[in-house]
Enzyme design. Structure first.
Site, PDB file in Angstrom:
ATOM      1  N   GLY A 123      42.905 -47.854 -86.108  1.00 49.17           N
ATOM      2  CA  GLY A 123      43.421 -47.907 -87.470  1.00 49.17           C
ATOM      3  C   GLY A 123      43.516 -49.337 -87.967  1.00 49.17           C
ATOM      4  N   LEU A 124      42.399 -49.861 -88.453  1.00 53.48           N
ATOM      5  CA  LEU A 124      42.363 -51.240 -88.939  1.00 53.48           C
ATOM      6  C   LEU A 124      42.251 -51.295 -90.461  1.00 53.48           C
ATOM      7  CD1 LEU A 124      39.849 -52.859 -86.386  1.00 53.48           C
ATOM      8  CD2 LEU A 124      42.340 -52.674 -86.187  1.00 53.48           C
ATOM      9  N   GLY A 130      39.297 -54.742 -95.671  1.00 60.11           N
ATOM     10  CA  GLY A 130      38.274 -54.258 -94.755  1.00 60.11           C
ATOM     11  C   GLY A 130      37.881 -55.363 -93.798  1.00 60.11           C
ATOM     12  N   ILE A 156      39.018 -44.177 -91.355  1.00 62.35           N
ATOM     13  CA  ILE A 156      39.375 -44.099 -89.937  1.00 62.35           C
ATOM     14  C   ILE A 156      38.589 -42.974 -89.263  1.00 62.35           C
ATOM     15  CG2 ILE A 156      41.255 -43.914 -88.279  1.00 62.35           C
ATOM     16  CD1 ILE A 156      41.305 -46.386 -90.210  1.00 62.35           C
ATOM     17  N   GLY A 341       5.604 -38.196 -99.633  1.00 59.39           N
ATOM     18  CA  GLY A 341       6.552 -37.351-100.353  1.00 59.39           C
ATOM     19  C   GLY A 341       7.432 -36.528 -99.436  1.00 59.39           C
ATOM     20  N   GLU A 364      31.543 -52.610 -88.589  1.00 62.46           N
ATOM     21  CA  GLU A 364      31.931 -53.689 -87.659  1.00 62.46           C
ATOM     22  C   GLU A 364      31.716 -55.071 -88.271  1.00 62.46           C
ATOM     23  OE1 GLU A 364      33.607 -52.906 -85.231  1.00 62.46           O
ATOM     24  OE2 GLU A 364      33.068 -50.844 -84.788  1.00 62.46           O
TER      25      GLU A 364
END
Length: 386
Positions: A123-124, A130, A156, A341, A364
């Site tokens: 949970g960052l 961000g 999360i 296509g 990340e």
């Protein structure tokens, strides 16, 4: 220099590849489009012990070396990048607990996490924070033998299954620099005031949920402060994100490999003007470029993983994440071009590969931010090129 996997790693890759080809590849497209949760694939992860890849053996884990860790995410992402996320955040959180947790925390959580009986994430991220983790607003004030946590986390992964969830908080919001006042708390899912409020709709990266979490005066025992000491949260989180960049680099290689496989197969099957399109020089050039950059990305990912084995490797993992993620996107686009296509049709795998590849340059740490991380390391002389 040895550019080959050792025998144990080759055997492990073969085991992973067989599992992916049998259990993931045949169902990925249909399950991704329908939004079906991949319960059977998760059960397979449990049976193979993959939830314990970063858990020490003494707690029932596999404790993989970083290159073998990369192989897990490369092979699974070749089948379906989204389900690799189920193991990704879980594995990073397990490593964080294994590296920084107290003996009591390790005994309480790691055995269950190693088997997949428990699952977890990290949970960052917050709505207004961000990449800039020092900008988080979630706070935890100590009242007696509990912390009272208030705030919101978003994006999360594994949120609906995480128990406990390591949550980055500010235990001293007034401290400067801000990172010295940040800590990680292990929040159990049944704690009053802890609520997973919604799933976030996404372009790709399906198969695992990405959620918003609200913490409304959640009382967390002080014994769940990771490591038992305040002010080390940023350091603890960053130590996990180093492995996280290897994870993303390897996932990117898996996407690129599948893009190449699909393009090559289609070039042999599709005919135009009386011959396979793979006989045309324009398509051959696309395939040759795909294969070349794919192999370069694979070597970069393994190199970065090996650097992690030797010690801290912020710059090396940053380089690998940047390069491999951009190769993943380029490979997906090239494969789309080979398909023409049909590449735009949901009946073919390549459109999913394209949607999944876009995330690799964001997760990340965005590539532009990571370039500044690499540049600072170069300026300090932490890493040399050449």
């Amino acid at each position: 220099m040895d550019f080959e996997l050792n025998e144990e790693q080759r055997d492990f890759r073969a085991l992973l590849r067989a599992f992916v080809d049998k259990e993931i590849v045949p169902v990925a497209r249909d399950w991704e489009h329908s939004g079906r949760y991949p319960t059977e694939i998760v059960d397979g992860f449990k049976e193979m012990g993959l939830f314990g890849i970063t858990v020490p053996e003494e707690y029932g884990g596999l404790d993989l070396d970083p290159v073998s860790f990369a192989l897990v995410f490369e092979e699974i992402s070749r089948g379906w990048m989204g389900v690799a996320g189920i193991l990704g955040s879980h594995s990073l959180a397990c490593r964080m607990i294994a590296m920084h947790g107290t003996d009591d925390q390790k005994r309480r959580y790691l055995p269950g996490l190693a088997t997949g009986e428990r699952r977890t994430g990290i949970g960052l991220t917050e709505p207004d924070a961000g990449t800039d983790l020092q900008g988080i607003r979630t706070t935890a004030r100590l009242e007696g033998d509990h912390y009272v946590v208030s705030g919101t986390k978003t994006w999360i992964t594994n949120a609906r299954y995480a128990d406990p969830l390591p949550v980055l908080v500010k235990t001293d919001p007034a401290t400067t620099p801000a990172h010295k006042g940040m800590s990680v708390l292990l929040v159990e899912a049944d704690t009053p005031g802890y609520q997973v409020t919604k799933d976030i709709p996404k372009l790709g990266y399906k198969g695992t949920e990405s959620c918003e979490i609200v913490l409304d005066d959640v009382r967390v025992p002080a014994s769940n402060l990771l490591g038992g000491v305040e002010g080390r949260g940023m350091q603890q989180a960053l130590s996990a994100l180093e492995w996280g960049r290897v994870n993303i680099a390897a996932r990117s290689v898996g996407i690129a490999q599948r893009a190449y496989d699909e393009a090559l197969a289609y070039s042999r099957q599709r005919r135009a003007f009386g011959q396979p399109i793979g006989d045309f020089q324009a398509v051959q050039i696309q395939l040759a470029s795909l294969a070349t950059t794919l192999q370069a990305a694979r070597l970069m990912a393994y190199w970065a993983a090996d650097q992690v084995r030797k010690g801290r490797a912020d710059a090396q993992t940053g380089m690998a994440k940047i390069f491999c993620s951009e190769v993943a996107l380029e490979s997906a686009i090239s494969s789309l071009k080979v398909h023409g296509g049909y590449g735009y049709s949901t009946e073919y795998e390549v459109e999913r590969l394209y949607r999944d590849s876009v995330l690799m340059s964001i997760g990340e740490g965005t590539n532009d931010v990571l370039r500044t991380v690499v540049a600072r390391s170069l300026s300090r002389g932490d890493v040399k090129v050449g």
